[in-house]
Design an enzyme around this catalytic site. Structure first.
Site, short mmCIF file in Angstrom:
data_model
loop_
_atom_site.label_atom_id
_atom_site.label_comp_id
_atom_site.label_asym_id
_atom_site.label_seq_id
_atom_site.Cartn_x
_atom_site.Cartn_y
_atom_site.Cartn_z
CG ASP A 141 -1.95 -1.12 1.19
OD1 ASP A 141 -1.73 -2.09 0.45
OD2 ASP A 141 -2.94 -1.04 1.92
CD GLU A 145 -1.07 -6.06 8.65
OE1 GLU A 145 -1.47 -5.66 7.54
OE2 GLU A 145 -1.38 -5.50 9.73
#
Length: 423
Positions: free
Chosen positions: A166, A390
């Site tokens: 991202d 994550e």
């Protein structure tokens, strides 16, 4: 931590997959990501395949149930409304375009590679599943070739979320060319769950939403959007992953007696595109801002996906060996020598188990067994010590982002765990 303790983590990883299981699809982690994400889901299927092949097929089939008529498989599928998530279905404005409410962009096409892995484990019962999925996979890949491939054959993204990385600095110059006028106020869910310093900035997010607004205004019509491209970056992530996916799709098609000629032609195009991504100044594969035709100048973990695409490269291998030697927990998502490096800031430095898995798989496929083994063992130690986060700080190993993360658990089960066996 000894091998026995590491093996006990298999039970933890399976529990994470079951906890994040919503029946026919898996969320990345509870709270932070409440929907089905495209490439997260493909990794989830790979993890499920280690102990429940039927559930692995269901995960993939649910993903493709959201495929649009033009072949695109969305990056988020909104199976159930969750009003607290932003941007949700009303922001994307895709109602009536696809069979299920979804976002209007895609994500890296890893599904074919994961499907092939499941198929290789389940050939006796899996043929029915594969015959149903093959035309859907091919239609998705064709969508990439038609709408996300530049004149040189590299795959480009039209939104930072489309590459899955991202806030990578690879997008900085292209993002700076956007004036996010008219975005307005909004409330982000991510910074309510995770330290804002670990997430994309508000300046980044304003531009993310501005790009979504542009797609919604054009009803996500690819022909119309192609005439008004504001953001276009040729990307190693998308290019290498699609090239590998095409090779796996071609092999599965051949296994079932289907013609692979068109798919092989796509692979030739992507091989030429991948060659264009090599920066002549560094010799390393980098992204290119297609608005300016300039290399972005960043060495990222995506640069090392060449072996995953079955492309060997000595200069990149030298850079990889240096990284494995100098970084405690490789591979950082941005080279540590970069002035933009931040070990906690999402895709601007942290190590991601999924990237290590793909790079390690590629290294093993291309015969670089020692490097593949070292990367696998370092990733094993990282997860064993710091959990199923994550992502992780590449120097300290400190966990960051969401916890009990589906794809980290899946990578553990399918690749990093001692029970997965040496590749």
């Amino acid at each position: 931590m000894n091998i026995k303790d590491k093996l006990s983590l298999d039970k933890v990883a399976k529990s994470i997959l079951r906890t994040n299981d919503r029946g026919s699809y898996t969320v990345p982690t509870a709270g932070l990501y409440p929907y089905q994400w495209n490439w997260d889901s493909a990794f989830a299927a790979l993890g499920f395949a280690t102990f429940d092949l039927d559930r692995a097929w269901i995960e993939i089939e649910t993903l493709f149930s959201a495929q649009w008529p033009n072949g695109m498989v969305p990056h988020i599928i909104f199976h159930k409304d969750d009003p607290g998530y932003y941007p949700g279905p009303e922001v994307w404005g895709t109602h009536g375009i696809g069979p299920i409410s979804s976002s209007g962009i895609s994500q890296p096409a890893i599904a074919a590679t994961m499907i092939r892995s499941i198929w290789e484990q389940d050939k006796d019962r899996g043929e029915m599943h594969l015959r149903t999925l093959l035309p859907k996979i091919k239609a998705w890949h064709k969508w990439f070739m038609d709408w996300r491939t530049d004149e040189n054959g590299a795959v480009f993204l039209t939104h930072p979320w489309e590459a899955g990385r991202d806030n990578s600095p690879d997008w900085d110059t292209a993002m700076a060319m956007i004036d996010p006028v008219g975005v307005g106020e909004y409330t982000r869910r991510d910074i309510g769950h995770v330290d804002a310093a670990m997430r994309p900035t508000k300046a980044d997010y304003d531009r993310y939403i501005w790009l979504v607004d542009q797609g919604r205004k054009l009803r996500w019509n690819e022909e119309e959007m192609a005439r008004e491209r504001t953001f276009m970056v040729a990307d190693p992530t998308l290019t290498f992953i699609l090239l590998r996916a095409n090779r796996d799709l071609a092999r599965m098609s051949e296994d079932l007696g289907e013609d692979r000629t068109e798919i092989d032609a796509w692979s030739k195009t992507l091989e030429a595109g991948a060659a264009q991504l090599r920066n002549p100044k560094t010799g390393i594969f980098e992204a290119i801002n297609l608005q300016t035709k300039e290399f972005t100048g960043h060495i990222t973990s995506a640069s090392f996906l060449c072996w995953y695409a079955r492309l060997d490269d000595p200069r990149t291998y030298d850079a990889l060996k240096k990284c494995l030697k100098t970084c405690r927990y490789p591979i950082p998502s941005l080279a540590m020598g970069s002035p933009h490096f931040n070990g906690f800031a999402y895709w601007r430095g942290p190590t991601w188990a999924i990237m290590n898995c793909m790079i390690g798989m590629g290294l093993a496929d291309m015969g670089h067994f020692e490097a593949a083994k070292k990367l696998r063992h370092l990733t094993r130690d990282l997860i064993a010590e710091y959990g199923f986060a994550e992502y992780f700080h590449p120097l300290t190993g400190a966990p960051a982002g969401g916890g009990t993360f589906t794809w980290t658990a899946a990578v553990w089960l399918a690749w990093a765990s001692p029970s997965a066996g040496e590749q």
